[in-house]
Motif scaffolding. Structure first.
Motif, PDB file in Angstrom:
ATOM      1  N   GLN A   1       0.813  -1.066   0.034  1.00 48.85           N
ATOM      2  CA  GLN A   1       0.136   0.040  -0.073  1.00 48.85           C
ATOM      3  C   GLN A   1       0.674   1.307   0.085  1.00 48.85           C
ATOM      4  O   GLN A   1       1.669   1.363   0.640  1.00 48.85           O
ATOM      5  N   THR A   2       0.662   2.254  -0.688  1.00 46.36           N
ATOM      6  CA  THR A   2       1.299   3.625  -0.846  1.00 46.36           C
ATOM      7  C   THR A   2       0.292   4.474  -1.096  1.00 46.36           C
ATOM      8  O   THR A   2      -0.738   4.327  -1.257  1.00 46.36           O
ATOM      9  N   PRO A   3       0.962   5.790  -1.059  1.00 46.28           N
ATOM     10  CA  PRO A   3       0.085   7.106  -1.413  1.00 46.28           C
ATOM     11  C   PRO A   3      -0.755   7.088  -2.511  1.00 46.28           C
ATOM     12  O   PRO A   3      -1.651   7.623  -2.913  1.00 46.28           O
ATOM     13  N   LEU A   4      -0.175   6.141  -3.697  1.00 42.25           N
ATOM     14  CA  LEU A   4      -0.860   6.123  -4.736  1.00 42.25           C
ATOM     15  C   LEU A   4      -1.888   5.036  -4.748  1.00 42.25           C
ATOM     16  O   LEU A   4      -2.222   4.461  -5.924  1.00 42.25           O
ATOM     17  N   GLY A   5      -1.942   4.297  -3.666  1.00 46.28           N
ATOM     18  CA  GLY A   5      -2.669   2.901  -3.638  1.00 46.28           C
ATOM     19  C   GLY A   5      -1.849   1.691  -3.856  1.00 46.28           C
ATOM     20  O   GLY A   5      -0.695   1.925  -3.482  1.00 46.28           O
ATOM     21  N   TRP A   6      -2.385   0.616  -4.216  1.00 41.73           N
ATOM     22  CA  TRP A   6      -1.597  -0.626  -4.268  1.00 41.73           C
ATOM     23  C   TRP A   6      -0.433  -0.633  -5.630  1.00 41.73           C
ATOM     24  O   TRP A   6      -0.963  -0.543  -6.631  1.00 41.73           O
ATOM     25  N   LEU A   7       0.904  -0.708  -5.149  1.00 42.86           N
ATOM     26  CA  LEU A   7       1.835  -0.734  -6.027  1.00 42.86           C
ATOM     27  C   LEU A   7       2.620  -2.003  -5.993  1.00 42.86           C
ATOM     28  O   LEU A   7       2.781  -2.631  -4.726  1.00 42.86           O
ATOM     29  N   PRO A   8       3.196  -2.562  -6.853  1.00 42.23           N
ATOM     30  CA  PRO A   8       4.523  -3.772  -6.713  1.00 42.23           C
ATOM     31  C   PRO A   8       5.366  -3.408  -5.675  1.00 42.23           C
ATOM     32  O   PRO A   8       5.831  -2.405  -5.565  1.00 42.23           O
ATOM     33  N   LYS A   9       5.738  -4.427  -4.853  1.00 40.33           N
ATOM     34  CA  LYS A   9       6.743  -4.165  -3.757  1.00 40.33           C
ATOM     35  C   LYS A   9       8.079  -3.552  -4.106  1.00 40.33           C
ATOM     36  O   LYS A   9       8.689  -2.765  -3.403  1.00 40.33           O
ATOM     37  N   GLU A  10       8.158  -3.850  -5.596  1.00 42.65           N
ATOM     38  CA  GLU A  10       9.687  -3.173  -5.883  1.00 42.65           C
ATOM     39  C   GLU A  10       9.454  -1.771  -6.376  1.00 42.65           C
ATOM     40  O   GLU A  10      10.560  -1.149  -6.756  1.00 42.65           O
ATOM     41  N   TRP A  11       8.160  -1.251  -6.385  1.00 40.52           N
ATOM     42  CA  TRP A  11       8.164   0.305  -6.963  1.00 40.52           C
ATOM     43  C   TRP A  11       7.913   1.127  -5.604  1.00 40.52           C
ATOM     44  O   TRP A  11       7.713   0.748  -4.630  1.00 40.52           O
ATOM     45  N   ASP A  12       8.299   2.299  -6.149  1.00 36.73           N
ATOM     46  CA  ASP A  12       8.214   3.372  -5.047  1.00 36.73           C
ATOM     47  C   ASP A  12       7.232   4.422  -5.626  1.00 36.73           C
ATOM     48  O   ASP A  12       6.695   4.586  -6.837  1.00 36.73           O
TER      49      ASP A  12
ATOM     50  N   LEU B   1       1.213  25.584 -11.110  1.00 37.69           N
ATOM     51  CA  LEU B   1       2.261  25.299 -10.602  1.00 37.69           C
ATOM     52  C   LEU B   1       2.398  24.381  -9.417  1.00 37.69           C
ATOM     53  O   LEU B   1       3.214  23.497  -9.124  1.00 37.69           O
ATOM     54  N   SER B   2       1.634  24.836  -8.426  1.00 36.88           N
ATOM     55  CA  SER B   2       1.316  24.007  -7.005  1.00 36.88           C
ATOM     56  C   SER B   2       1.227  22.638  -7.200  1.00 36.88           C
ATOM     57  O   SER B   2       1.636  21.813  -6.368  1.00 36.88           O
ATOM     58  N   PHE B   3       0.498  22.350  -8.254  1.00 35.49           N
ATOM     59  CA  PHE B   3      -0.001  21.107  -8.473  1.00 35.49           C
ATOM     60  C   PHE B   3       0.938  20.238  -8.737  1.00 35.49           C
ATOM     61  O   PHE B   3       1.512  19.078  -8.176  1.00 35.49           O
ATOM     62  N   PHE B   4       2.100  20.514  -9.717  1.00 32.44           N
ATOM     63  CA  PHE B   4       3.194  19.834 -10.100  1.00 32.44           C
ATOM     64  C   PHE B   4       4.315  19.837  -9.030  1.00 32.44           C
ATOM     65  O   PHE B   4       5.052  18.738  -9.262  1.00 32.44           O
ATOM     66  N   LYS B   5       4.410  20.705  -8.049  1.00 31.35           N
ATOM     67  CA  LYS B   5       5.190  20.656  -7.159  1.00 31.35           C
ATOM     68  C   LYS B   5       5.094  19.416  -6.177  1.00 31.35           C
ATOM     69  O   LYS B   5       6.047  18.902  -5.719  1.00 31.35           O
ATOM     70  N   LYS B   6       3.756  18.987  -5.924  1.00 28.44           N
ATOM     71  CA  LYS B   6       3.460  17.985  -5.202  1.00 28.44           C
ATOM     72  C   LYS B   6       2.940  16.456  -6.116  1.00 28.44           C
ATOM     73  O   LYS B   6       2.474  15.647  -5.435  1.00 28.44           O
ATOM     74  N   TYR B   7       3.281  16.595  -7.311  1.00 35.37           N
ATOM     75  CA  TYR B   7       3.071  15.506  -8.110  1.00 35.37           C
ATOM     76  C   TYR B   7       3.729  14.365  -7.976  1.00 35.37           C
ATOM     77  O   TYR B   7       4.911  14.325  -7.981  1.00 35.37           O
ATOM     78  N   MET B   8       3.132  13.190  -7.695  1.00 36.13           N
ATOM     79  CA  MET B   8       3.873  12.045  -7.314  1.00 36.13           C
ATOM     80  C   MET B   8       3.482  11.071  -8.443  1.00 36.13           C
ATOM     81  O   MET B   8       2.550  11.119  -9.242  1.00 36.13           O
ATOM     82  N   ILE B   9       4.463  10.086  -8.782  1.00 37.20           N
ATOM     83  CA  ILE B   9       4.185   9.181  -9.762  1.00 37.20           C
ATOM     84  C   ILE B   9       4.841   7.817  -9.148  1.00 37.20           C
ATOM     85  O   ILE B   9       5.508   7.786  -8.129  1.00 37.20           O
ATOM     86  N   ALA B  10       4.216   6.766  -9.836  1.00 39.90           N
ATOM     87  CA  ALA B  10       4.816   5.179  -9.505  1.00 39.90           C
ATOM     88  C   ALA B  10       6.042   5.268 -10.197  1.00 39.90           C
ATOM     89  O   ALA B  10       6.081   5.162 -11.319  1.00 39.90           O
TER      90      ALA B  10
END
Length: 422
Positions: A217-228, A360-369
């Motif tokens: 479980q991550t802030p982006l939901g379920w991700l493979p264990k090897e991912w961040d 711009l504030s959105f992209f400063k906080k934008y997260m990716i898998a």
């Protein structure tokens, strides 16, 4: 005789070679006249003429509705064409049905016309008549349709022309189907590769519900264990651009490619290679625009919001774009496809009533898998392969359509004898 009618085929009025009937609409105030498909009888409207062969319609009428109105029965292998609102949409009916009053039915008289040839020849003649009389505001009705003139070859020639054009149509439909299938595959791969990815054996991981131990479980939901789950700013250098003063001519046309909203049609095709406008060294020096290196990933955050591309060479961009130069932990092609998959989200969160934009504030906080780099590389390679297949088949489709267009003009005017192609 038409000047283009090289082989001197006789010009004949449509009424002399076809019986023309017009459809109708049962009263909508009587529910008994209408049926819910598949019950009842297909009833054709212009919106249903989407393909060459017409089998099913979105609305059906009952036998009572047919008897109680001025609809006309259409038998299989009959050519129909719209003559109101959208003139020239044509099809060949393949199952018994009825149609509305915006559609004309053409039944050949004494087998003087091959309905397959008429399908190609009549819309062309109707389009020409509309163009020739557009200034006068002429509209079609049964009487004016009857007066349309066509250059009519003998039946064997009609059949051979239809055979050639039918063959091209079949090739076009087949290629369209391949493109549609590849696009569907791409969408499926985008979801699978960007949410569960590829395991060490090179296979797609099973979905999280089927293999929960492979996920976390991550802030982006379920991700493979090897991912961040990482901030994009942590793995890429974010930038933007600017527009040099348009009132100073020396700032423009100086050889530096500059991506602006005028290039929206060039986005979403992986790489952008050309731009509508260029700026100069002086324009660069006297504005906040900067050079972004090759393989920088850009995203439109204003009009055309969510569209993205990878710079195929060094370019500058306008202030309407975000730009990311990927670090060692992030594959630029992988980032492009991440942004592509996120496009609906970008469109949904855009703010502003006149010109929508993402701040711009959105992209400063934008997260990716973020998968491991080697997994990103493999996923990017797979997605580029299917993208290449799509482009290749789309180019083939364009060639087929161009070939058909040219052949229609040549064959239907007699400019090119059908025997030359056979």
């Amino acid at each position: 005789m038409s000047k283009a009618n090289v082989q001197s085929w006789p010009e004949e009025k449509l009424a002399d070679i076809c019986e023309i009937n017009i459809g109708g609409t049962p009263s909508r105030s009587v529910p008994a006249f209408w049926a819910e498909p598949p019950a009842g009888n297909p009833w054709l409207s212009i919106a249903d003429i989407k393909t060459k062969y017409l089998i099913e319609t979105s609305e059906h009428i009952t036998d009572l509705g047919a008897r109680s109105s001025n609809v006309k029965a259409i038998s299989p292998d009959t050519m129909v064409m719209s003559f109101k609102l959208s003139v020239g949409k044509a099809g060949i009916v393949k199952t018994a049905m009825y149609c509305n009053e915006a559609i004309a039915i053409f039944q050949p008289i004494r087998s003087r016309v091959d309905h397959r040839w008429l399908y190609f020849a009549l819309p062309r003649a109707a389009a020409s008549a509309v163009t020739d009389t557009a200034v006068k505001g002429v509209t079609f009705n049964k009487a004016s349709l009857a007066q349309l003139e066509l250059a009519v070859p003998e039946i064997p020639v009609q059949s051979k022309i239809a055979e050639i054009l039918d063959t091209l149509d079949a090739a076009i439909r087949g290629t369209e189907a391949v493109v549609a299938k590849l696009r569907a595959m791409k969408q499926g791969l985008l979801h699978d590769l960007l949410t569960r990815g590829i395991d060490e054996g090179g296979d797609l991981r099973p979905p999280q519900p089927e293999a929960p131990l492979l996920y976390k479980q991550t802030p982006l939901g379920w991700l493979p264990k090897e991912w961040d789950a990482r901030l994009l700013d942590e793995v890429a250098i974010r930038g933007s651009g600017h527009t040099p003063s348009k009132s100073i001519a020396s700032y423009w046309n100086g050889g530096i490619k500059w991506v602006s909203l005028a290039d929206s049609h060039r986005l979403d095709q992986v790489f952008i290679r050309e731009t509508d406008k260029e700026i100069s060294e002086a324009g660069l020096a006297n504005s906040s625009a900067v050079r972004h290196p090759e393989n920088t990933v850009i995203l439109s955050r204003d009009a055309g919001i969510g569209k993205s591309a990878i710079l195929a060479s060094e370019m500058a961009v306008s202030q309407h774009f975000m730009a990311w130069r990927c670090g060692s932990k992030l594959n630029h092609v992988f980032l492009y496809y991440l942004l592509q998959r996120e496009k609906p989200r970008f469109e949904a969160i855009a703010m502003g009533s006149t010109i929508k934009t993402i701040g711009l504030s959105f992209f400063k906080k934008y997260m990716i898998a973020l998968p491991p780099k080697d997994e990103q590389d493999r996923s990017a390679e797979i997605l580029l392969e299917i993208e290449s297949d799509i482009v290749r088949h789309e180019q083939e489709l364009q060639k087929l359509r161009a070939t058909k267009s040219g052949l229609m003009d040549d064959l239907l005017t007699g400019r090119t004898p059908v025997t030359a192609l056979l």
